[in-house]
Design a protein around this motif. Sequence first.
Motif, mmCIF file in Angstrom:
data_model
loop_
_atom_site.group_PDB
_atom_site.id
_atom_site.type_symbol
_atom_site.label_atom_id
_atom_site.label_comp_id
_atom_site.label_asym_id
_atom_site.label_seq_id
_atom_site.Cartn_x
_atom_site.Cartn_y
_atom_site.Cartn_z
ATOM 1 N N VAL A 59 46.706 28.910 45.139
ATOM 2 C CA VAL A 59 45.597 28.293 45.215
ATOM 3 C C VAL A 59 44.534 29.152 45.990
ATOM 4 O O VAL A 59 43.370 29.390 45.504
ATOM 5 N N GLU A 60 44.778 29.701 47.217
ATOM 6 C CA GLU A 60 44.004 30.488 47.981
ATOM 7 C C GLU A 60 43.619 31.685 47.157
ATOM 8 O O GLU A 60 42.603 32.078 47.206
ATOM 9 N N GLU A 61 44.782 32.373 46.509
ATOM 10 C CA GLU A 61 44.371 33.650 45.691
ATOM 11 C C GLU A 61 43.407 33.098 44.516
ATOM 12 O O GLU A 61 42.408 33.919 44.407
ATOM 13 N N LEU A 62 43.597 32.247 44.017
ATOM 14 C CA LEU A 62 42.599 31.873 42.871
ATOM 15 C C LEU A 62 41.269 31.643 43.384
ATOM 16 O O LEU A 62 40.258 31.823 42.713
ATOM 17 N N GLN A 63 41.100 31.158 44.525
ATOM 18 C CA GLN A 63 39.760 30.603 45.358
ATOM 19 C C GLN A 63 39.067 31.918 45.651
ATOM 20 O O GLN A 63 37.973 32.213 45.332
ATOM 21 N N LYS A 64 39.923 32.852 46.173
ATOM 22 C CA LYS A 64 39.459 34.207 46.454
ATOM 23 C C LYS A 64 38.863 34.773 45.076
ATOM 24 O O LYS A 64 37.905 35.480 45.274
ATOM 25 N N MET A 65 39.644 34.832 44.300
ATOM 26 C CA MET A 65 39.206 35.433 42.897
ATOM 27 C C MET A 65 37.790 34.723 42.366
ATOM 28 O O MET A 65 36.889 35.519 41.978
ATOM 29 N N GLN A 66 37.838 33.479 42.571
ATOM 30 C CA GLN A 66 36.605 32.628 41.834
ATOM 31 C C GLN A 66 35.474 33.187 42.689
ATOM 32 O O GLN A 66 34.317 33.254 42.258
ATOM 33 N N GLU A 67 35.598 33.222 44.010
ATOM 34 C CA GLU A 67 34.469 33.626 44.901
ATOM 35 C C GLU A 67 34.068 34.874 44.725
ATOM 36 O O GLU A 67 32.875 34.898 44.656
ATOM 37 N N TYR A 68 35.226 35.867 44.584
ATOM 38 C CA TYR A 68 34.614 37.242 44.479
ATOM 39 C C TYR A 68 33.898 37.211 42.804
ATOM 40 O O TYR A 68 32.813 37.995 42.788
ATOM 41 N N ILE A 88 35.450 47.551 38.792
ATOM 42 C CA ILE A 88 35.624 46.599 38.097
ATOM 43 C C ILE A 88 37.064 46.634 37.021
ATOM 44 O O ILE A 88 37.492 45.695 36.919
ATOM 45 N N GLN A 89 37.306 47.938 36.544
ATOM 46 C CA GLN A 89 38.395 48.041 36.015
ATOM 47 C C GLN A 89 39.767 47.635 36.862
ATOM 48 O O GLN A 89 40.680 46.932 36.428
ATOM 49 N N GLU A 90 39.760 48.180 38.027
ATOM 50 C CA GLU A 90 40.688 47.826 38.941
ATOM 51 C C GLU A 90 40.917 46.317 39.338
ATOM 52 O O GLU A 90 42.023 45.574 39.287
ATOM 53 N N LEU A 91 39.584 45.738 39.282
ATOM 54 C CA LEU A 91 39.490 44.437 39.652
ATOM 55 C C LEU A 91 40.330 43.378 38.370
ATOM 56 O O LEU A 91 40.984 42.596 38.709
ATOM 57 N N GLN A 92 39.976 43.938 37.310
ATOM 58 C CA GLN A 92 40.449 43.351 36.055
ATOM 59 C C GLN A 92 41.793 43.320 35.956
ATOM 60 O O GLN A 92 42.609 42.292 35.616
ATOM 61 N N LEU A 93 42.396 44.457 36.073
ATOM 62 C CA LEU A 93 43.771 44.839 36.139
ATOM 63 C C LEU A 93 44.368 43.778 37.161
ATOM 64 O O LEU A 93 45.487 43.260 36.685
ATOM 65 N N ASP A 94 43.843 43.704 38.468
ATOM 66 C CA ASP A 94 44.493 42.915 39.412
ATOM 67 C C ASP A 94 44.567 41.526 39.086
ATOM 68 O O ASP A 94 45.566 40.969 39.349
ATOM 69 N N TYR A 95 43.568 40.934 38.420
ATOM 70 C CA TYR A 95 43.409 39.533 38.247
ATOM 71 C C TYR A 95 44.271 39.220 36.902
ATOM 72 O O TYR A 95 44.710 38.155 36.914
ATOM 73 N N GLU A 96 44.185 40.351 36.128
ATOM 74 C CA GLU A 96 45.162 40.017 34.991
ATOM 75 C C GLU A 96 46.368 39.776 35.399
ATOM 76 O O GLU A 96 47.051 38.745 34.932
ATOM 77 N N TYR A 97 47.064 40.621 36.340
ATOM 78 C CA TYR A 97 48.334 40.751 36.684
ATOM 79 C C TYR A 97 48.923 39.281 37.558
ATOM 80 O O TYR A 97 49.609 38.699 37.254
ATOM 81 N N MET A 98 47.933 39.065 38.283
ATOM 82 C CA MET A 98 47.874 37.749 38.977
ATOM 83 C C MET A 98 47.847 36.433 38.232
ATOM 84 O O MET A 98 48.779 35.786 38.414
ATOM 85 N N LEU A 99 47.060 36.673 37.199
ATOM 86 C CA LEU A 99 47.026 35.351 36.326
ATOM 87 C C LEU A 99 48.272 35.230 35.408
ATOM 88 O O LEU A 99 48.680 34.118 35.186
ATOM 89 N N LYS A 100 48.672 36.378 34.990
ATOM 90 C CA LYS A 100 49.903 36.389 33.975
ATOM 91 C C LYS A 100 51.354 35.814 35.174
ATOM 92 O O LYS A 100 51.940 35.206 34.487
#
Length: 131
Positions: A59-68, A88-100
């Motif tokens: 939940v904390e990780e998702l909140q950080k993602m949402q805030e950013y 932005i591409q790095e961020l997209q990859l990091d978020y994609e992997y975390m969400l997966k």
Amino acid sequence: MPGVHKNPTISFRISDYERREIEAKIKASGMRKKDYFIRSCIYNRVCVVGKKETVYMLVEELQKMQEYLHQLHEQILAEDIQITSAEIQELQLDYEYMLKAILWMLEGARYLWEGKSTAGKEGDNCGGNKS
């Protein structure tokens, strides 16, 4: 004696893509990296038991993602973008992997709201051995 280990070390090289995906799954599992690798290699699956600490961490990780993402959205609206396209591409990859990884973990816990066990299904994150 410092630097002397009783047990042998196993190491291998992986691509950056593989490393990011593995690290996201380890983080989502709430396990230590060593335990994740051992269970994954020995049992060909990883059992993720939803602990309060693991859920809070996600939940904390998702909140950080949402805030950013909200900050990035504000920058775009103000036409004051402070991030490069490479970032932005790095961020997209990091978020994609975390969400997966989060979806992978939730798939293994699907039985909690469907009333059926998913153990034994190909690709599950929870195998027969739940030690």
